[in-house]
Design an enzyme around this catalytic site. Structure first.
Site, PDB file in Angstrom:
ATOM      1  CE  LYS A 192      -2.898   2.863   2.760  1.00 43.68           C
ATOM      2  NZ  LYS A 192      -4.035   2.936   3.980  1.00 43.68           N
ATOM      3  CB  ALA A 244      -8.158   7.575   3.704  1.00 43.06           C
ATOM      4  CG  ASN A 250      -6.818   1.282  11.243  1.00 40.47           C
ATOM      5  OD1 ASN A 250      -5.623   1.059  11.048  1.00 40.47           O
ATOM      6  ND2 ASN A 250      -7.278   0.981  12.379  1.00 40.47           N
TER       7      ASN A 250
END
Lengths: 65, 257
Positions: free
Chosen positions: B96, B184, B206
Protein backbone atom coordinates in the site's frame (compact mmCIF):
# COMPACT_ATOMS: atom_id res chain seq x y z
CA UNK A 1 32.71 1.57 17.65
CA UNK A 2 29.70 3.80 18.17
CA UNK A 3 26.83 3.69 15.71
CA UNK A 4 23.31 5.09 15.75
CA UNK A 5 20.71 2.35 16.19
CA UNK A 6 17.18 3.59 15.54
CA UNK A 7 18.37 7.08 16.40
CA UNK A 8 20.16 6.17 19.65
CA UNK A 9 23.93 6.00 20.05
CA UNK A 10 25.12 2.44 20.82
CA UNK A 11 28.50 0.76 21.22
CA UNK A 12 29.01 -2.40 19.16
CA UNK A 13 32.03 -4.69 18.82
CA UNK A 14 30.97 -6.61 15.71
CA UNK A 15 32.24 -5.24 12.41
CA UNK A 16 29.43 -6.69 10.30
CA UNK A 17 25.68 -6.16 10.39
CA UNK A 18 24.77 -9.74 11.30
CA UNK A 19 27.05 -9.68 14.32
CA UNK A 20 25.83 -6.26 15.39
CA UNK A 21 22.18 -7.38 15.27
CA UNK A 22 23.01 -10.39 17.41
CA UNK A 23 24.86 -8.21 19.88
CA UNK A 24 22.02 -5.68 20.07
CA UNK A 25 19.41 -8.29 21.01
CA UNK A 26 17.81 -8.92 17.60
CA UNK A 27 18.98 -12.53 17.26
CA UNK A 28 16.32 -14.61 15.51
CA UNK A 29 13.96 -11.63 15.19
CA UNK A 30 11.95 -10.84 12.08
CA UNK A 31 13.39 -7.45 11.16
CA UNK A 32 14.36 -5.43 8.11
CA UNK A 33 17.51 -3.35 8.12
CA UNK A 34 18.83 -0.21 6.49
CA UNK A 35 22.25 1.38 6.88
CA UNK A 36 22.60 5.11 6.17
CA UNK A 37 19.19 5.09 4.51
CA UNK A 38 19.89 2.17 2.17
CA UNK A 39 18.04 -1.13 2.55
CA UNK A 40 20.32 -4.06 3.41
CA UNK A 41 18.59 -7.39 2.62
CA UNK A 42 18.95 -10.16 5.19
CA UNK A 43 21.15 -12.19 2.84
CA UNK A 44 23.63 -9.30 2.58
CA UNK A 45 23.97 -8.71 6.33
CA UNK A 46 26.97 -11.00 6.96
CA UNK A 47 28.97 -9.14 4.31
CA UNK A 48 27.76 -5.65 5.28
CA UNK A 49 30.63 -3.89 7.11
CA UNK A 50 29.78 -1.25 9.68
CA UNK A 51 31.88 1.82 10.31
CA UNK A 52 31.95 4.39 13.09
CA UNK A 53 28.94 6.73 12.98
CA UNK A 54 26.80 4.55 10.67
CA UNK A 55 23.06 5.02 11.00
CA UNK A 56 21.37 1.64 11.41
CA UNK A 57 17.59 1.31 11.21
CA UNK A 58 16.05 -1.94 12.47
CA UNK A 59 12.35 -2.22 11.64
CA UNK A 60 9.77 -4.85 12.55
CA UNK A 61 6.10 -5.53 11.82
CA UNK A 62 3.81 -3.08 13.55
CA UNK A 63 0.16 -2.06 13.54
CA UNK A 64 -0.80 -0.01 10.51
CA UNK A 65 -3.75 1.40 8.61
CA UNK B 1 -16.00 -12.01 -5.94
CA UNK B 2 -13.37 -9.30 -5.62
CA UNK B 3 -10.10 -9.82 -7.49
CA UNK B 4 -7.00 -7.83 -6.51
CA UNK B 5 -3.82 -8.70 -8.41
CA UNK B 6 -5.03 -12.21 -9.30
CA UNK B 7 -6.14 -12.91 -5.73
CA UNK B 8 -9.83 -13.70 -5.31
CA UNK B 9 -11.43 -12.42 -2.14
CA UNK B 10 -14.96 -12.94 -0.89
CA UNK B 11 -14.78 -10.00 1.56
CA UNK B 12 -14.81 -6.44 0.24
CA UNK B 13 -13.27 -5.05 3.41
CA UNK B 14 -9.57 -4.41 3.90
CA UNK B 15 -9.00 -3.73 7.58
CA UNK B 16 -6.28 -1.71 9.30
CA UNK B 17 -4.67 -3.09 12.45
CA UNK B 18 -3.80 0.15 14.28
CA UNK B 19 -5.21 1.80 17.41
CA UNK B 20 -7.25 -1.09 18.83
CA UNK B 21 -7.73 -1.19 22.62
CA UNK B 22 -5.92 -4.55 22.85
CA UNK B 23 -4.47 -7.33 20.69
CA UNK B 24 -7.40 -9.56 21.71
CA UNK B 25 -9.93 -6.99 20.47
CA UNK B 26 -7.99 -6.60 17.22
CA UNK B 27 -8.16 -10.36 16.72
CA UNK B 28 -11.90 -10.48 17.39
CA UNK B 29 -12.56 -7.45 15.19
CA UNK B 30 -10.73 -9.01 12.23
CA UNK B 31 -12.81 -12.17 12.65
CA UNK B 32 -16.10 -10.24 13.00
CA UNK B 33 -15.32 -8.13 9.94
CA UNK B 34 -14.70 -11.15 7.73
CA UNK B 35 -11.71 -9.27 6.24
CA UNK B 36 -9.22 -11.44 4.38
CA UNK B 37 -6.66 -8.65 4.02
CA UNK B 38 -5.22 -6.52 6.82
CA UNK B 39 -2.82 -3.62 6.55
CA UNK B 40 0.40 -3.55 8.54
CA UNK B 41 3.42 -1.29 8.79
CA UNK B 42 7.09 -1.29 9.74
CA UNK B 43 8.38 0.64 12.72
CA UNK B 44 11.57 0.79 14.74
CA UNK B 45 12.08 -2.34 16.84
CA UNK B 46 13.81 -2.28 20.21
CA UNK B 47 16.27 -5.13 20.74
CA UNK B 48 15.13 -5.32 24.36
CA UNK B 49 11.35 -5.23 24.00
CA UNK B 50 10.97 -6.83 20.56
CA UNK B 51 7.31 -5.69 20.52
CA UNK B 52 6.96 -6.21 16.78
CA UNK B 53 7.70 -9.93 17.10
CA UNK B 54 4.58 -10.55 19.21
CA UNK B 55 2.44 -8.47 16.87
CA UNK B 56 3.69 -10.38 13.84
CA UNK B 57 2.97 -13.72 15.44
CA UNK B 58 -0.58 -12.51 16.25
CA UNK B 59 -1.16 -11.45 12.63
CA UNK B 60 0.20 -14.73 11.25
CA UNK B 61 -2.20 -16.56 13.53
CA UNK B 62 -5.16 -14.81 11.89
CA UNK B 63 -4.56 -16.59 8.59
CA UNK B 64 -5.20 -13.44 6.54
CA UNK B 65 -3.22 -11.84 3.75
CA UNK B 66 -1.17 -8.76 4.73
CA UNK B 67 -0.86 -5.50 2.86
CA UNK B 68 2.23 -3.64 4.13
CA UNK B 69 2.01 0.15 3.94
CA UNK B 70 4.55 2.92 3.56
CA UNK B 71 2.77 5.16 6.06
CA UNK B 72 4.72 8.16 7.23
CA UNK B 73 6.88 8.38 4.10
CA UNK B 74 7.16 11.87 2.64
CA UNK B 75 9.58 11.21 -0.20
CA UNK B 76 9.91 8.78 -3.08
CA UNK B 77 13.15 7.39 -1.67
CA UNK B 78 11.65 6.75 1.78
CA UNK B 79 8.60 5.05 0.28
CA UNK B 80 10.63 2.87 -2.09
CA UNK B 81 13.07 1.84 0.67
CA UNK B 82 10.18 1.08 3.05
CA UNK B 83 8.51 -1.01 0.34
CA UNK B 84 11.72 -3.05 -0.08
CA UNK B 85 11.95 -3.61 3.66
CA UNK B 86 8.28 -4.58 3.85
CA UNK B 87 8.60 -7.06 1.00
CA UNK B 88 11.39 -8.86 2.84
CA UNK B 89 9.74 -8.92 6.26
CA UNK B 90 6.20 -9.73 5.14
CA UNK B 91 7.18 -11.92 2.20
CA UNK B 92 4.70 -10.32 -0.19
CA UNK B 93 4.96 -8.21 -3.32
CA UNK B 94 1.84 -6.27 -2.29
CA UNK B 95 2.41 -2.74 -1.03
CA UNK B 96 0.00 0.00 0.00
CA UNK B 97 1.95 2.93 -1.35
CA UNK B 98 1.62 6.17 0.58
CA UNK B 99 3.67 9.26 -0.16
CA UNK B 100 2.35 11.97 2.12
CA UNK B 101 2.44 15.53 0.87
CA UNK B 102 0.99 17.51 3.73
CA UNK B 103 0.74 16.72 7.43
CA UNK B 104 -2.55 18.38 8.41
CA UNK B 105 -4.67 16.53 5.85
CA UNK B 106 -2.28 13.62 5.12
CA UNK B 107 -3.08 14.37 1.49
CA UNK B 108 -1.03 12.21 -0.88
CA UNK B 109 1.82 13.84 -2.77
CA UNK B 110 0.50 12.54 -6.07
CA UNK B 111 3.63 13.53 -8.01
CA UNK B 112 5.88 11.54 -5.68
CA UNK B 113 3.28 8.77 -5.63
CA UNK B 114 3.40 8.31 -9.41
CA UNK B 115 7.24 8.34 -9.39
CA UNK B 116 7.41 5.78 -6.58
CA UNK B 117 4.72 3.61 -8.21
CA UNK B 118 6.67 3.56 -11.48
CA UNK B 119 9.84 2.39 -9.71
CA UNK B 120 8.08 -0.26 -7.64
CA UNK B 121 5.93 -1.67 -10.47
CA UNK B 122 9.08 -2.10 -12.59
CA UNK B 123 10.61 -4.02 -9.70
CA UNK B 124 7.70 -6.44 -9.62
CA UNK B 125 5.71 -4.97 -6.75
CA UNK B 126 1.93 -5.11 -6.87
CA UNK B 127 1.15 -1.57 -5.88
CA UNK B 128 -2.01 -0.32 -4.13
CA UNK B 129 -1.57 3.45 -4.39
CA UNK B 130 -3.27 5.66 -1.81
CA UNK B 131 -4.33 8.52 -4.06
CA UNK B 132 -6.91 11.25 -4.55
CA UNK B 133 -9.91 10.99 -6.87
CA UNK B 134 -8.04 12.98 -9.57
CA UNK B 135 -8.59 11.38 -12.98
CA UNK B 136 -5.26 12.34 -14.49
CA UNK B 137 -3.31 11.07 -11.52
CA UNK B 138 -5.28 7.84 -11.81
CA UNK B 139 -4.30 7.58 -15.46
CA UNK B 140 -0.63 8.14 -14.63
CA UNK B 141 -0.74 5.50 -11.90
CA UNK B 142 -2.22 2.98 -14.33
CA UNK B 143 0.42 3.88 -16.93
CA UNK B 144 3.05 3.32 -14.23
CA UNK B 145 1.78 -0.24 -13.85
CA UNK B 146 -0.72 -0.10 -10.98
CA UNK B 147 -3.69 -2.43 -11.45
CA UNK B 148 -5.63 -1.31 -8.38
CA UNK B 149 -6.34 2.27 -7.28
CA UNK B 150 -7.19 3.44 -3.78
CA UNK B 151 -8.75 6.91 -3.83
CA UNK B 152 -9.43 8.61 -0.52
CA UNK B 153 -12.98 9.23 0.66
CA UNK B 154 -11.80 12.05 2.94
CA UNK B 155 -8.65 12.63 5.04
CA UNK B 156 -7.24 9.64 6.95
CA UNK B 157 -8.90 9.21 10.33
CA UNK B 158 -11.42 12.02 9.74
CA UNK B 159 -14.49 9.80 9.50
CA UNK B 160 -16.13 12.26 7.13
CA UNK B 161 -17.16 9.71 4.53
CA UNK B 162 -17.16 10.35 0.78
CA UNK B 163 -16.16 13.99 0.54
CA UNK B 164 -16.27 14.44 -3.22
CA UNK B 165 -19.08 12.29 -4.49
CA UNK B 166 -18.94 13.71 -7.99
CA UNK B 167 -15.20 13.11 -8.28
CA UNK B 168 -15.48 9.54 -7.02
CA UNK B 169 -18.39 8.75 -9.35
CA UNK B 170 -16.46 10.19 -12.27
CA UNK B 171 -13.44 8.08 -11.40
CA UNK B 172 -15.64 4.97 -11.24
CA UNK B 173 -17.21 5.77 -14.61
CA UNK B 174 -13.85 6.57 -16.24
CA UNK B 175 -12.16 3.30 -15.18
CA UNK B 176 -14.90 0.67 -15.17
CA UNK B 177 -12.48 -2.28 -15.30
CA UNK B 178 -9.99 -1.19 -12.62
CA UNK B 179 -10.56 -2.40 -9.06
CA UNK B 180 -11.18 0.73 -6.99
CA UNK B 181 -10.88 0.65 -3.22
CA UNK B 182 -12.03 3.65 -1.19
CA UNK B 183 -9.25 4.12 1.32
CA UNK B 184 -9.41 6.60 4.18
CA UNK B 185 -12.10 8.77 5.68
CA UNK B 186 -14.85 6.21 6.06
CA UNK B 187 -16.42 6.72 9.49
CA UNK B 188 -19.68 4.81 9.38
CA UNK B 189 -21.06 1.62 7.86
CA UNK B 190 -23.41 3.82 5.80
CA UNK B 191 -20.37 5.46 4.16
CA UNK B 192 -19.04 2.03 3.22
CA UNK B 193 -22.41 0.94 1.88
CA UNK B 194 -22.58 4.14 -0.17
CA UNK B 195 -19.15 3.46 -1.71
CA UNK B 196 -20.24 0.00 -2.79
CA UNK B 197 -23.64 1.20 -4.02
CA UNK B 198 -21.69 3.55 -6.34
CA UNK B 199 -19.81 0.58 -7.74
CA UNK B 200 -16.57 0.80 -5.81
CA UNK B 201 -15.10 -2.64 -5.36
CA UNK B 202 -14.02 -2.49 -1.73
CA UNK B 203 -13.16 -0.20 1.16
CA UNK B 204 -10.15 0.04 3.45
CA UNK B 205 -11.08 0.97 7.00
CA UNK B 206 -9.15 1.32 10.23
CA UNK B 207 -10.09 4.10 12.65
CA UNK B 208 -13.86 3.69 12.21
CA UNK B 209 -13.55 0.20 13.65
CA UNK B 210 -10.63 0.51 16.07
CA UNK B 211 -11.90 3.71 17.71
CA UNK B 212 -15.53 2.63 18.03
CA UNK B 213 -16.74 2.06 21.58
CA UNK B 214 -17.13 -1.61 20.63
CA UNK B 215 -14.70 -2.35 17.78
CA UNK B 216 -15.89 -5.94 17.39
CA UNK B 217 -19.53 -4.86 17.10
CA UNK B 218 -18.56 -2.15 14.61
CA UNK B 219 -16.54 -4.61 12.54
CA UNK B 220 -19.66 -6.77 12.21
CA UNK B 221 -21.75 -3.71 11.31
CA UNK B 222 -19.32 -2.88 8.49
CA UNK B 223 -19.50 -6.44 7.18
CA UNK B 224 -23.31 -6.16 6.94
CA UNK B 225 -23.16 -2.71 5.34
CA UNK B 226 -20.73 -3.91 2.68
CA UNK B 227 -22.90 -6.90 1.86
CA UNK B 228 -25.94 -4.61 1.55
CA UNK B 229 -24.07 -2.02 -0.54
CA UNK B 230 -22.75 -4.57 -2.98
CA UNK B 231 -26.12 -6.32 -3.28
CA UNK B 232 -27.73 -2.94 -3.99
CA UNK B 233 -25.17 -2.16 -6.70
CA UNK B 234 -25.75 -5.52 -8.36
CA UNK B 235 -29.52 -5.03 -8.13
CA UNK B 236 -29.26 -1.74 -10.08
CA UNK B 237 -30.40 1.28 -8.05
CA UNK B 238 -33.19 3.49 -9.45
CA UNK B 239 -32.33 6.81 -11.07
CA UNK B 240 -32.89 9.79 -8.77
CA UNK B 241 -35.28 12.48 -10.09
CA UNK B 242 -36.05 16.02 -9.06
CA UNK B 243 -39.84 15.84 -8.75
CA UNK B 244 -42.16 13.46 -6.99
CA UNK B 245 -43.53 10.46 -8.88
CA UNK B 246 -46.48 8.74 -7.20
CA UNK B 247 -45.78 5.11 -6.46
CA UNK B 248 -49.48 4.24 -6.01
CA UNK B 249 -51.34 3.99 -9.35
CA UNK B 250 -53.57 7.02 -10.15
CA UNK B 251 -55.97 5.01 -12.33
CA UNK B 252 -58.93 3.92 -10.31
CA UNK B 253 -58.58 6.64 -7.70
CA UNK B 254 -62.00 7.20 -6.08
CA UNK B 255 -63.74 10.56 -6.54
CA UNK B 256 -64.55 11.53 -2.98
CA UNK B 257 -64.48 15.32 -3.06
Amino acid sequence: MRILVNGASREVRAADLSGALEELGYGGAVVATAVNGEFVPATDRPAARLTEGDRLEVLAPMQGG
Amino acid sequence: MLRLYEVDLSSRLLLGTARYPSPAILTEAVKASGAQVVTVSLRRESGGERAGQGFWSLIRGLGVRVLPNTAGCHSVKEAVTTAHMGREVFNTSWVKLEVIGEDETLQPDVFGLVDAARILCKEGFEVFPYTTEDLIVAERLLEAGCRVLMPWGSPIGSGRGLNNLFGLQTLRARFPEVPLVVDAGIGLPSHAAQALELGFDAVLINTAVSQARDPVGMAGAFAQALAAGRAAYEAGPMEPRDLAAPSTPLIGTAFLA
